[in-house]
Scaffold this motif. Structure first.
Motif, PDB file in Angstrom:
ATOM      1  N   CYS A  65      22.910 -24.232  55.978  1.00  0.00           N
ATOM      2  CA  CYS A  65      21.738 -23.368  56.133  1.00  0.00           C
ATOM      3  C   CYS A  65      21.314 -23.302  57.599  1.00  0.00           C
ATOM      4  O   CYS A  65      21.032 -22.225  58.125  1.00  0.00           O
ATOM      5  CB  CYS A  65      20.593 -23.882  55.261  1.00  0.00           C
ATOM      6  N   ARG A  66      21.257 -24.453  58.258  1.00  0.00           N
ATOM      7  CA  ARG A  66      20.886 -24.482  59.682  1.00  0.00           C
ATOM      8  C   ARG A  66      21.851 -23.637  60.516  1.00  0.00           C
ATOM      9  O   ARG A  66      21.430 -22.889  61.406  1.00  0.00           O
ATOM     10  CB  ARG A  66      20.890 -25.915  60.209  1.00  0.00           C
ATOM     11  N   THR A  67      23.135 -23.758  60.224  1.00  0.00           N
ATOM     12  CA  THR A  67      24.143 -23.025  60.987  1.00  0.00           C
ATOM     13  C   THR A  67      24.000 -21.524  60.779  1.00  0.00           C
ATOM     14  O   THR A  67      24.056 -20.743  61.735  1.00  0.00           O
ATOM     15  CB  THR A  67      25.561 -23.478  60.573  1.00  0.00           C
ATOM     16  N   ILE A  68      23.796 -21.116  59.535  1.00  0.00           N
ATOM     17  CA  ILE A  68      23.605 -19.684  59.249  1.00  0.00           C
ATOM     18  C   ILE A  68      22.381 -19.166  59.970  1.00  0.00           C
ATOM     19  O   ILE A  68      22.410 -18.124  60.624  1.00  0.00           O
ATOM     20  CB  ILE A  68      23.471 -19.438  57.737  1.00  0.00           C
ATOM     21  N   ARG A  69      21.290 -19.918  59.869  1.00  0.00           N
ATOM     22  CA  ARG A  69      20.037 -19.447  60.451  1.00  0.00           C
ATOM     23  C   ARG A  69      20.096 -19.381  61.971  1.00  0.00           C
ATOM     24  O   ARG A  69      19.435 -18.549  62.592  1.00  0.00           O
ATOM     25  CB  ARG A  69      18.889 -20.362  59.996  1.00  0.00           C
ATOM     26  N   ALA A  70      20.908 -20.237  62.581  1.00  0.00           N
ATOM     27  CA  ALA A  70      21.050 -20.201  64.038  1.00  0.00           C
ATOM     28  C   ALA A  70      21.800 -18.945  64.493  1.00  0.00           C
ATOM     29  O   ALA A  70      21.657 -18.509  65.636  1.00  0.00           O
ATOM     30  CB  ALA A  70      21.785 -21.441  64.524  1.00  0.00           C
ATOM     31  N   ARG A  71      22.568 -18.362  63.578  1.00  0.00           N
ATOM     32  CA  ARG A  71      23.383 -17.200  63.940  1.00  0.00           C
ATOM     33  C   ARG A  71      22.761 -15.884  63.507  1.00  0.00           C
ATOM     34  O   ARG A  71      22.978 -14.852  64.149  1.00  0.00           O
ATOM     35  CB  ARG A  71      24.770 -17.318  63.283  1.00  0.00           C
ATOM     36  N   ALA A  72      22.037 -15.877  62.399  1.00  0.00           N
ATOM     37  CA  ALA A  72      21.560 -14.612  61.836  1.00  0.00           C
ATOM     38  C   ALA A  72      20.349 -14.840  60.942  1.00  0.00           C
ATOM     39  O   ALA A  72      20.021 -15.975  60.593  1.00  0.00           O
ATOM     40  CB  ALA A  72      22.675 -13.951  61.024  1.00  0.00           C
ATOM     41  N   GLN A  73      19.698 -13.742  60.568  1.00  0.00           N
ATOM     42  CA  GLN A  73      18.533 -13.800  59.689  1.00  0.00           C
ATOM     43  C   GLN A  73      18.894 -13.398  58.253  1.00  0.00           C
ATOM     44  O   GLN A  73      18.025 -12.986  57.484  1.00  0.00           O
ATOM     45  CB  GLN A  73      17.433 -12.874  60.233  1.00  0.00           C
ATOM     46  N   THR A  74      20.164 -13.537  57.887  1.00  0.00           N
ATOM     47  CA  THR A  74      20.598 -13.235  56.521  1.00  0.00           C
ATOM     48  C   THR A  74      19.759 -14.022  55.517  1.00  0.00           C
ATOM     49  O   THR A  74      19.630 -15.245  55.644  1.00  0.00           O
ATOM     50  CB  THR A  74      22.081 -13.626  56.348  1.00  0.00           C
ATOM     51  N   PRO A  75      19.171 -13.365  54.521  1.00  0.00           N
ATOM     52  CA  PRO A  75      18.379 -14.088  53.520  1.00  0.00           C
ATOM     53  C   PRO A  75      19.202 -15.155  52.806  1.00  0.00           C
ATOM     54  O   PRO A  75      20.357 -14.925  52.452  1.00  0.00           O
ATOM     55  CB  PRO A  75      17.950 -12.983  52.545  1.00  0.00           C
ATOM     56  N   GLU A  85      10.909 -32.168  45.101  1.00  0.00           N
ATOM     57  CA  GLU A  85      10.050 -31.470  46.045  1.00  0.00           C
ATOM     58  C   GLU A  85      10.540 -31.643  47.478  1.00  0.00           C
ATOM     59  O   GLU A  85      10.506 -30.707  48.281  1.00  0.00           O
ATOM     60  CB  GLU A  85       8.615 -31.981  45.913  1.00  0.00           C
ATOM     61  N   THR A  86      11.023 -32.842  47.805  1.00  0.00           N
ATOM     62  CA  THR A  86      11.501 -33.100  49.167  1.00  0.00           C
ATOM     63  C   THR A  86      12.643 -32.168  49.540  1.00  0.00           C
ATOM     64  O   THR A  86      12.686 -31.631  50.652  1.00  0.00           O
ATOM     65  CB  THR A  86      11.968 -34.565  49.307  1.00  0.00           C
ATOM     66  N   ASP A  87      13.581 -31.967  48.621  1.00  0.00           N
ATOM     67  CA  ASP A  87      14.704 -31.067  48.888  1.00  0.00           C
ATOM     68  C   ASP A  87      14.216 -29.651  49.143  1.00  0.00           C
ATOM     69  O   ASP A  87      14.715 -28.949  50.032  1.00  0.00           O
ATOM     70  CB  ASP A  87      15.680 -31.050  47.707  1.00  0.00           C
ATOM     71  N   ARG A  88      13.239 -29.231  48.370  1.00  0.00           N
ATOM     72  CA  ARG A  88      12.713 -27.875  48.527  1.00  0.00           C
ATOM     73  C   ARG A  88      12.051 -27.711  49.887  1.00  0.00           C
ATOM     74  O   ARG A  88      12.253 -26.703  50.576  1.00  0.00           O
ATOM     75  CB  ARG A  88      11.709 -27.569  47.415  1.00  0.00           C
ATOM     76  N   ILE A  89      11.254 -28.695  50.261  1.00  0.00           N
ATOM     77  CA  ILE A  89      10.560 -28.627  51.542  1.00  0.00           C
ATOM     78  C   ILE A  89      11.554 -28.593  52.689  1.00  0.00           C
ATOM     79  O   ILE A  89      11.426 -27.794  53.624  1.00  0.00           O
ATOM     80  CB  ILE A  89       9.590 -29.813  51.688  1.00  0.00           C
ATOM     81  N   VAL A  90      12.576 -29.456  52.635  1.00  0.00           N
ATOM     82  CA  VAL A  90      13.583 -29.487  53.690  1.00  0.00           C
ATOM     83  C   VAL A  90      14.275 -28.133  53.798  1.00  0.00           C
ATOM     84  O   VAL A  90      14.451 -27.586  54.899  1.00  0.00           O
ATOM     85  CB  VAL A  90      14.625 -30.600  53.434  1.00  0.00           C
ATOM     86  N   GLY A  91      14.656 -27.563  52.660  1.00  0.00           N
ATOM     87  CA  GLY A  91      15.319 -26.262  52.675  1.00  0.00           C
ATOM     88  C   GLY A  91      14.470 -25.185  53.311  1.00  0.00           C
ATOM     89  O   GLY A  91      14.945 -24.380  54.121  1.00  0.00           O
ATOM     90  N   LEU A  92      13.197 -25.152  52.974  1.00  0.00           N
ATOM     91  CA  LEU A  92      12.296 -24.152  53.543  1.00  0.00           C
ATOM     92  C   LEU A  92      12.077 -24.384  55.025  1.00  0.00           C
ATOM     93  O   LEU A  92      11.996 -23.444  55.817  1.00  0.00           O
ATOM     94  CB  LEU A  92      10.956 -24.171  52.798  1.00  0.00           C
ATOM     95  N   GLU A  93      11.981 -25.647  55.422  1.00  0.00           N
ATOM     96  CA  GLU A  93      11.734 -25.964  56.826  1.00  0.00           C
ATOM     97  C   GLU A  93      12.896 -25.552  57.724  1.00  0.00           C
ATOM     98  O   GLU A  93      12.686 -25.203  58.883  1.00  0.00           O
ATOM     99  CB  GLU A  93      11.466 -27.465  56.992  1.00  0.00           C
ATOM    100  N   ILE A  94      14.113 -25.596  57.215  1.00  0.00           N
ATOM    101  CA  ILE A  94      15.263 -25.266  58.060  1.00  0.00           C
ATOM    102  C   ILE A  94      15.650 -23.795  57.977  1.00  0.00           C
ATOM    103  O   ILE A  94      16.633 -23.378  58.593  1.00  0.00           O
ATOM    104  CB  ILE A  94      16.482 -26.148  57.715  1.00  0.00           C
ATOM    105  N   GLY A  95      14.892 -23.011  57.220  1.00  0.00           N
ATOM    106  CA  GLY A  95      15.105 -21.566  57.273  1.00  0.00           C
ATOM    107  C   GLY A  95      15.508 -20.869  56.000  1.00  0.00           C
ATOM    108  O   GLY A  95      15.756 -19.660  56.014  1.00  0.00           O
ATOM    109  N   ALA A  96      15.569 -21.580  54.864  1.00  0.00           N
ATOM    110  CA  ALA A  96      15.858 -20.895  53.597  1.00  0.00           C
ATOM    111  C   ALA A  96      14.685 -19.995  53.218  1.00  0.00           C
ATOM    112  O   ALA A  96      13.525 -20.309  53.505  1.00  0.00           O
ATOM    113  CB  ALA A  96      16.118 -21.905  52.489  1.00  0.00           C
TER     114      ALA A  96
END
Length: 231
Positions: A65-75, A85-96
Motif C-alpha cells: 500500500c505504501r509503495t502504491i501510494r508513493a507512486r499514484a493516487q489509485t484508490p 481495529e489496529t490493522d484498520r487504522i494502520v491501513g488508513l494512515e498509510i493511504g488506503a
C-alpha cells in the motif's frame, strides 16, 4: 468503458470468487497472488482501483500500500482477515481509501469498490474553494497550501471538501460518513479520526494544534472559515 480492477490476494479461491462476481458486474479484473506480482502489474498497466489483502506471502500488504501510494493516487481497498481495529487504522494512515474485514459478502465488496471509484471521478465544480493559503480544486482534485500541492487519498480529498462546504458548521462522524461515503456500511468511528489526522498533517502548520479543522469535543469537527492571521 469498463473499469479495470487489480486484486492482490494469495487466496486463489477467494480471488477467483471475487473476480467472477466483479466481472459479472461489468468490471475488468486482473488477479495477482503476491505483492511483487501486484506491483509489477501496476508498473505495466493502469488500474482504476486496487483490492489489496494485508496478509501476502512475500511483501506485507501494508508495505505494498505504501509503495502504491508513493507512486499514484489509485484508490485502494484493503482486505484484512484479522479485522482488528489496529490493522484498520494502520491501513488508513498509510493511504488506503477503505477497508473491509474478512469474511465479507461480494455484494458489500462491490458497493465499496463502486464508492471509492465514484469518489475518484467526482464531477468538477466551477471554481476552486479558497480559504486563505488553502486551495481546494475539485476540477483537478488537488489541494494546495501556498501553491504547494499536498497529497491526499480520494477519500481524504472528499472529506476535506465536505468539511469546507460546511465551513463554520459542526459535523459529527455519522454526518461526515453520510456526506462522503454514499454507501451504507458498518461505521468505524476511528477511521474518520485517522483521516482527519492525515488531512491536518497535509494542510496545517502545526497538526498537533490545528487552526483550520477544529475538534469540538463530544460533537465532531468544524472547518474554520478564517484563521486568526487571515483578513
Amino acid at each position: 468503458m469498463a473499469e479495470r480492477l487489480l486484486i492482490i490476494d494469495d487466496d486463489a479461491r477467494l480471488a477467483a470468487m471475487v473476480s467472477d462476481y466483479l466481472t459479472a458486474a461489468g468490471f475488468i479484473v486482473d488477479r495477482r497472488f503476491t505483492g511483487r506480482e501486484g506491483l509489477a502489474a501496476l508498473e505495466r498497466m493502469a488500474f482504476d482501483a486496487v483490492i489489496l489483502d494485508v496478509m501476502l506471502p512475500d511483501i506485507d500488504g501494508f508495505e505494498v500500500c505504501r509503495t502504491i501510494r508513493a507512486r499514484a493516487q489509485t484508490p485502494i481497498l484493503m482486505l484484512t482477515a484479522r479485522g482488528e481495529e489496529t490493522d484498520r487504522i494502520v491501513g488508513l494512515e498509510i493511504g488506503a481509501d477503505d477497508y473491509l474485514p474478512k469474511p465479507f459478502s461480494p455484494r458489500e465488496l462491490q458497493a465499496r469498490v463502486r464508492a471509492i471509484l465514484r469518489r475518484g471521478r467526482a464531477p468538477a465544480e466551477d471554481a476552486p474553494l479558497r480559504f486563505g493559503r488553502l486551495q481546494i480544486d475539485r476540477s483537478s482534485r488537488m489541494v494546495r497550501v501556498d501553491g504547494e500541492e499536498k497529497t491526499l487519498t480520494s477519500f481524504q480529498f472528499d472529506l476535506l471538501a465536505a468539511l469546507a462546504d460546511n465551513a463554520g458548521r459542526v459535523l459529527n462522524r455519522e454526518r461526515l460518513m453520510d456526506l462522503v461515503k454514499g454507501v451504507e456500511f458498518d461505521a468505524f468511528d476511528r477511521s474518520i479520526d485517522v483521516h482527519i489526522s492525515r488531512i491536518r498533517a497535509a494542510i496545517e502548520d502545526d497538526p498537533k494544534h490545528p487552526r483550520r479543522i477544529i475538534t469540538v469535543r463530544g460533537a465532531g469537527y468544524v472547518f474554520a472559515r478564517k484563521q486568526d492571521d487571515e483578513k
